[in-house]
Design an enzyme around this catalytic site. Structure first.
Site, PDB file in Angstrom:
ATOM      1  N   TYR A 195       0.820  -1.216   0.000  1.00 29.11           N
ATOM      2  CA  TYR A 195       0.000   0.000   0.000  1.00 29.11           C
ATOM      3  C   TYR A 195       0.856   1.269   0.000  1.00 29.11           C
ATOM      4  O   TYR A 195       0.447   2.285  -0.572  1.00 29.11           O
ATOM      5  CB  TYR A 195      -0.994  -0.027   1.171  1.00 29.11           C
ATOM      6  CG  TYR A 195      -2.082  -1.049   0.916  1.00 29.11           C
ATOM      7  CD1 TYR A 195      -3.081  -0.801  -0.033  1.00 29.11           C
ATOM      8  CD2 TYR A 195      -2.082  -2.279   1.542  1.00 29.11           C
ATOM      9  CE1 TYR A 195      -4.046  -1.748  -0.320  1.00 29.11           C
ATOM     10  CE2 TYR A 195      -3.048  -3.237   1.265  1.00 29.11           C
ATOM     11  CZ  TYR A 195      -4.030  -2.966   0.325  1.00 29.11           C
ATOM     12  OH  TYR A 195      -4.983  -3.910   0.022  1.00 29.11           O
ATOM     13  N   GLN A 246     -15.346   1.582  -5.697  1.00 26.70           N
ATOM     14  CA  GLN A 246     -14.539   0.514  -5.089  1.00 26.70           C
ATOM     15  C   GLN A 246     -13.076   0.929  -5.056  1.00 26.70           C
ATOM     16  O   GLN A 246     -12.239   0.236  -4.484  1.00 26.70           O
ATOM     17  CB  GLN A 246     -14.652  -0.765  -5.915  1.00 26.70           C
ATOM     18  CG  GLN A 246     -16.065  -1.322  -6.034  1.00 26.70           C
ATOM     19  CD  GLN A 246     -16.105  -2.451  -7.047  1.00 26.70           C
ATOM     20  OE1 GLN A 246     -15.895  -3.605  -6.707  1.00 26.70           O
ATOM     21  NE2 GLN A 246     -16.372  -2.120  -8.295  1.00 26.70           N
ATOM     22  N   HIS A 296     -14.442   0.707  -0.359  1.00 27.71           N
ATOM     23  CA  HIS A 296     -13.300  -0.143  -0.015  1.00 27.71           C
ATOM     24  C   HIS A 296     -12.190   0.628   0.703  1.00 27.71           C
ATOM     25  O   HIS A 296     -11.060   0.151   0.794  1.00 27.71           O
ATOM     26  CB  HIS A 296     -12.744  -0.827  -1.280  1.00 27.71           C
ATOM     27  CG  HIS A 296     -13.641  -1.912  -1.800  1.00 27.71           C
ATOM     28  ND1 HIS A 296     -13.475  -2.515  -3.029  1.00 27.71           N
ATOM     29  CD2 HIS A 296     -14.722  -2.517  -1.244  1.00 27.71           C
ATOM     30  CE1 HIS A 296     -14.422  -3.440  -3.204  1.00 27.71           C
ATOM     31  NE2 HIS A 296     -15.192  -3.443  -2.142  1.00 27.71           N
ATOM     32  N   CYS A 325      -6.121   3.681  13.084  1.00 27.32           N
ATOM     33  CA  CYS A 325      -5.415   3.214  14.278  1.00 27.32           C
ATOM     34  C   CYS A 325      -6.169   2.033  14.881  1.00 27.32           C
ATOM     35  O   CYS A 325      -7.355   2.149  15.216  1.00 27.32           O
ATOM     36  CB  CYS A 325      -5.303   4.350  15.301  1.00 27.32           C
ATOM     37  SG  CYS A 325      -4.489   3.797  16.818  1.00 27.32           S
ATOM     38  N   SER A 349     -14.836  -5.312 -12.982  1.00 30.02           N
ATOM     39  CA  SER A 349     -14.940  -6.664 -13.550  1.00 30.02           C
ATOM     40  C   SER A 349     -16.152  -7.418 -13.017  1.00 30.02           C
ATOM     41  O   SER A 349     -16.514  -8.464 -13.539  1.00 30.02           O
ATOM     42  CB  SER A 349     -13.661  -7.458 -13.238  1.00 30.02           C
ATOM     43  OG  SER A 349     -13.454  -7.480 -11.843  1.00 30.02           O
ATOM     44  N   ALA A 373     -12.826   4.212 -20.784  1.00 27.72           N
ATOM     45  CA  ALA A 373     -13.630   5.066 -19.903  1.00 27.72           C
ATOM     46  C   ALA A 373     -13.569   6.530 -20.319  1.00 27.72           C
ATOM     47  O   ALA A 373     -14.576   7.238 -20.255  1.00 27.72           O
ATOM     48  CB  ALA A 373     -13.163   4.901 -18.457  1.00 27.72           C
TER      49      ALA A 373
HETATM   50  P1  OAD Z   1     -10.666  -5.191 -11.768  1.00 27.69           P
HETATM   51  O1  OAD Z   1      -9.207  -5.084 -11.995  1.00 27.69           O
HETATM   52  O2  OAD Z   1     -11.201  -6.496 -11.295  1.00 27.69           O
HETATM   53  O3  OAD Z   1     -11.461  -4.839 -13.101  1.00 27.69           O
HETATM   54  C1  OAD Z   1     -11.157  -3.695 -13.846  1.00 27.69           C
HETATM   55  C2  OAD Z   1     -12.179  -3.550 -14.958  1.00 27.69           C
HETATM   56  O4  OAD Z   1     -11.874  -2.376 -15.671  1.00 27.69           O
HETATM   57  C3  OAD Z   1     -12.189  -4.698 -15.979  1.00 27.69           C
HETATM   58  O5  OAD Z   1     -13.535  -5.042 -16.285  1.00 27.69           O
HETATM   59  C4  OAD Z   1     -11.496  -4.086 -17.188  1.00 27.69           C
HETATM   60  O6  OAD Z   1     -11.995  -4.606 -18.437  1.00 27.69           O
HETATM   61  C5  OAD Z   1     -11.895  -2.637 -17.059  1.00 27.69           C
HETATM   62  N1  OAD Z   1     -10.985  -1.670 -17.685  1.00 27.69           N
HETATM   63  C6  OAD Z   1      -9.628  -1.738 -17.825  1.00 27.69           C
HETATM   64  N2  OAD Z   1      -9.165  -0.646 -18.441  1.00 27.69           N
HETATM   65  C7  OAD Z   1     -10.247   0.145 -18.702  1.00 27.69           C
HETATM   66  C8  OAD Z   1     -10.433   1.412 -19.341  1.00 27.69           C
HETATM   67  N3  OAD Z   1      -9.420   2.127 -19.831  1.00 27.69           N
HETATM   68  N4  OAD Z   1     -11.692   1.909 -19.433  1.00 27.69           N
HETATM   69  C9  OAD Z   1     -12.745   1.207 -18.940  1.00 27.69           C
HETATM   70  N5  OAD Z   1     -12.630   0.019 -18.342  1.00 27.69           N
HETATM   71  C10 OAD Z   1     -11.389  -0.511 -18.214  1.00 27.69           C
HETATM   72  O7  OAD Z   1     -11.049  -4.028 -10.766  1.00 27.69           O
HETATM   73  P2  OAD Z   1     -12.360  -3.854  -9.868  1.00 27.69           P
HETATM   74  O8  OAD Z   1     -13.543  -4.443 -10.546  1.00 27.69           O
HETATM   75  O9  OAD Z   1     -12.417  -2.439  -9.455  1.00 27.69           O
HETATM   76  O10 OAD Z   1     -11.038  -4.736  -3.694  1.00 27.69           O
HETATM   77  O11 OAD Z   1     -11.983  -4.744  -8.617  1.00 27.69           O
HETATM   78  C11 OAD Z   1     -12.896  -4.835  -7.564  1.00 27.69           C
HETATM   79  C12 OAD Z   1     -12.183  -4.996  -6.264  1.00 27.69           C
HETATM   80  O12 OAD Z   1     -11.285  -6.121  -6.324  1.00 27.69           O
HETATM   81  C13 OAD Z   1     -11.248  -3.862  -5.910  1.00 27.69           C
HETATM   82  O13 OAD Z   1     -11.904  -2.757  -5.333  1.00 27.69           O
HETATM   83  C14 OAD Z   1     -10.343  -4.507  -4.922  1.00 27.69           C
HETATM   84  C15 OAD Z   1     -10.046  -5.767  -5.680  1.00 27.69           C
HETATM   85  O14 OAD Z   1      -9.595  -6.812  -4.988  1.00 27.69           O
HETATM   86  C16 OAD Z   1     -10.403  -4.621  -2.523  1.00 27.69           C
HETATM   87  O15 OAD Z   1      -9.241  -4.282  -2.424  1.00 27.69           O
HETATM   88  C17 OAD Z   1     -11.259  -4.935  -1.352  1.00 27.69           C
END
Ligand code: OAD
Length: 243
Positions: free
Chosen positions: A56, A93, A111, A119, A180, A222
């Site tokens: 982090y 998220q 998240h 703390c 995703s 995006a």
């Molecule tokens: P992911 O990495 O699972 O998914 C990212 C999504 O963004 C995928 O569907 C890609 O196709 C899409 N993507 C990539 N580049 C892009 C772009 N330029 N424009 C539009 N879309 C694009 O990330 P999250 O779904 O956010 O949780 O993951 C969910 C959670 O899993 C996170 O918040 C985190 C992780 O583990 C915690 O840390 C608790």
């Protein structure tokens, strides 16, 4: 005027990808050989706090290093929110602060937030832009080894759930952007919105895990599809001149 009175937007890592932040499932979900699910857990922090803090700290350093900025997708959401007269909630998220830096007001970072430390001794939540060291001191209670990233790890309960569920239960438009759709509870939000009678839309680079559950899907980067979608929804808001 848009045909909607109550809008909930959910964002994931994809909205920040073009700002230079890697999505979670880039690199097959590995960080220095570790599955993300092994770094982002309370168990990992208990057994190897140095490794978890390092993960982090590196992400915080990148976010705060001056090279990562909100992109036009973040800005489009902020412009829409500031002009929209109905209810608007942006659930993210993402643990970056790019929505807030773009000007979004009603942001629920479910998240957690990379720029905060929590703390474990006194529950204080502190603004934190530097590395968190194992012996960093809490400014509230003075304890010297009790700070963790203010991040919701796997197995922990996301933040703001009551507020999010209330908003989903009364929204008439739900837009999911750049996620995703594999991590719950966020991956189930479109179903809750649908029960409320809302229209549901996915804006993503490629179909997410729950793509078939949306009423409308639009695929592309995006920075392109988000401004386009909100411009179509509210042509009079004039995103191009305000962004
Ligand atoms: P992911 O990495 O699972 O998914 C990212 C999504 O963004 C995928 O569907 C890609 O196709 C899409 N993507 C990539 N580049 C892009 C772009 N330029 N424009 C539009 N879309 C694009 O990330 P999250 O779904 O956010 O949780 O993951 C969910 C959670 O899993 C996170 O918040 C985190 C992780 O583990 C915690 O840390 C608790």
């Amino acid at each position: 005027m848009p045909d909607f009175q109550s809008v909930v937007v959910l964002t994931g890592a994809g909205i920040s990808a073009e700002s230079g932040l890697k999505t979670f499932r880039d690199n097959d979900g590995l960080w220095e050989g570790h599955p993300v699910e092994q770094v982002a857990t309370p168990e990992a922090f208990a057994t190897n706090p140095q490794m978890v803090q390092k993960f982090y700290n590196a992400r915080r350093k990148q976010l705060c290093g001056g090279e990562v900025h909100p992109n036009t997708a973040h800005t489009a959401l902020a412009v829409f929110e500031s002009a929209f007269v109905g209810d608007f909630i942006l659930v993210t998220q993402n643990v970056d602060n790019l929505h807030q830096r773009a000007g979004s007001q009603n942001v629920l970072p479910m998240h957690g937030e990379l720029t905060k430390a929590r703390c474990l001794a006194c529950d204080a939540i502190l603004e934190w832009l530097q590395d968190i060291e194992i012996n960093s001191v809490c400014s509230q209670c003075g304890k010297g080894d009790s700070l963790r990233p203010h991040i919701v790890w796997f197995g922990e309960i996301p933040l703001y759930m009551d507020e999010i569920e209330r908003a989903l239960a009364q929204c008439d438009l739900f837009v999911s952007i750049g996620t995703s759709g594999v991590v719950y509870p966020a991956a189930g939000f479109q179903q809750l919105a649908k029960y409320a009678g809302a229209k549901t839309v996915e804006l993503n680079l490629e179909p997410g895990n729950t793509a078939s559950q949306f009423d409308e899907v639009i695929y592309g980067h995006a920075t392109q599809v988000v401004p386009d979608f909100f411009q179509r929804l509210a042509p009079e808001y004039n995103f191009l001149t305000e962004a």
